[in-house]
Design a protein around this motif. Structure first.
Motif, short mmCIF file in Angstrom:
data_model
loop_
_atom_site.label_atom_id
_atom_site.label_comp_id
_atom_site.label_asym_id
_atom_site.label_seq_id
_atom_site.Cartn_x
_atom_site.Cartn_y
_atom_site.Cartn_z
N PRO A 32 51.02 16.97 27.08
CA PRO A 32 51.48 18.35 26.87
C PRO A 32 52.71 18.35 25.97
O PRO A 32 53.49 17.40 25.96
CB PRO A 32 51.81 18.82 28.30
CG PRO A 32 50.90 18.01 29.17
CD PRO A 32 50.83 16.65 28.52
N ASP A 43 47.47 24.53 35.05
CA ASP A 43 48.64 25.17 34.44
C ASP A 43 48.81 24.80 32.97
O ASP A 43 49.08 25.67 32.13
CB ASP A 43 49.90 24.84 35.24
CG ASP A 43 50.17 23.35 35.33
OD1 ASP A 43 49.24 22.54 35.14
OD2 ASP A 43 51.33 22.98 35.62
N ASN A 44 48.65 23.52 32.63
CA ASN A 44 48.83 23.11 31.24
C ASN A 44 47.73 23.67 30.34
O ASN A 44 47.99 24.01 29.17
CB ASN A 44 48.84 21.59 31.12
CG ASN A 44 50.09 20.97 31.72
OD1 ASN A 44 50.02 20.10 32.58
ND2 ASN A 44 51.26 21.41 31.26
N SER A 100 53.63 23.05 33.51
CA SER A 100 53.67 23.92 32.33
C SER A 100 55.04 24.54 32.15
O SER A 100 55.80 24.72 33.10
CB SER A 100 52.61 25.02 32.45
OG SER A 100 52.87 25.83 33.57
N PRO A 132 52.07 29.90 35.17
CA PRO A 132 50.61 30.00 35.02
C PRO A 132 50.04 31.10 35.92
O PRO A 132 49.43 30.82 36.96
CB PRO A 132 50.14 28.60 35.44
CG PRO A 132 51.15 28.17 36.46
CD PRO A 132 52.47 28.76 36.02
N ASP A 160 48.49 27.18 29.64
CA ASP A 160 49.58 27.23 28.67
C ASP A 160 49.04 27.16 27.24
O ASP A 160 49.57 27.81 26.33
CB ASP A 160 50.53 26.05 28.93
CG ASP A 160 51.90 26.27 28.34
OD1 ASP A 160 52.27 27.44 28.11
OD2 ASP A 160 52.61 25.29 28.09
#
Length: 251
Positions: A228, A90-91, A10, A14, A94
């Motif tokens: 992403p 994490d993504n 990300s 995060p 995000d």
């Protein structure tokens, strides 16, 4: 086939994913004396804090739908779960924002627990682990980033290889295995709670759907190409494992 990392860490820190990992690890460390202590102490602890389907059916212990998400039965159990959370969390955080991701994670965990209760009716076996909530994260990741590349470790006898595969392939196989194993396993015999995994995954897709639609739904895929919304990290290449060949000496 075991995932070890994705190619799109990300852009932002995060924080929620890191805090969830820290809480899980901290709780595990705090419970090590219980896990490896006298059986009577261990049994009492899990009866109080683990998810027990029969107890939930009786209208008792609703809080264990949350507490069980932060308990683990051993080092490999928590290590595998936290690796999956780090790779896929994490993504998604995000995209959802910190608070949105936290609520999403907890909701998926509760949904996974209720799914387990439904498929293991009457079971008195305590169930622990963050894997149901993390399965929800994986379901949300699949919805948002189906074509993101994930490095997976393939082990077949002495053949060891790390290869990059699209998320839809890796997560699709993982979900199918949960369904297949859930269909043949007896939840009253203990072991892996496959239906909790499958339920968490489905809830993850459903709970992530509003956020995905708010970003345009299929149009989001066309813009992001299923990845992403930032460039991939340049990662080194891996080779086949070097297995030494021992030749016979000639006399």
């Amino acid at each position: 086939m075991f995932p070890i990392r994705d190619h799109n860490p990300s852009r932002r820190t995060p924080y929620v994913t890191l805090v969830l990992i820290a809480i899980n690890v901290g709780v595990f460390i705090a419970t090590v004396p219980v896990l490896y202590g006298p059986p009577a102490v261990q049994q009492r602890f899990f009866l109080d804090w683990a998810l027990i389907p029969a107890r939930i059916e009786m209208g008792d212990g609703g809080y264990t739908l949350l507490t069980s998400m932060f308990l683990h039965g051993g080092l490999l159990h928590i290590a595998g779960n936290m690796l999956f959370l780090w790779i896929f969390g994490d993504n998604l955080e995000d995209q959802m924002g910190h608070l949105g991701f936290l609520l999403f994670y907890l909701a998926c965990g509760v949904g996974a627990g209720l799914t387990h209760v439904m498929f293991a009716q009457g079971s008195t076996i305590p169930t622990v682990g963050a894997s149901g909530a993390i399965a929800g994260v994986m379901g949300g990741y699949l919805l948002f980033f189906p074509r993101a590349r994930v490095d997976v470790l393939l082990i077949f006898f002495i053949f060891i290889q790390i290869v990059a595969v699209p998320a839809w392939f890796m997560l699709g196989i993982w979900f199918l295995l949960q369904l297949l194993n859930g269909a043949v396993a007896d939840p009253n015999m203990g072991g892996v709670a496959y239906w909790a995994h499958a339920g968490g995954f489905v809830f993850g897709v459903l709970f992530a759907l509003p956020a995905w639609l708010a970003r345009g739904g299929p149009r989001f895929w066309r813009i992001s190409h299923g990845h992403p919304m930032h460039a991939e990290t340049v990662l080194g290449r891996y080779r086949y494992s070097d297995v030494p060949i021992v030749r016979r000496r000639r006399r």
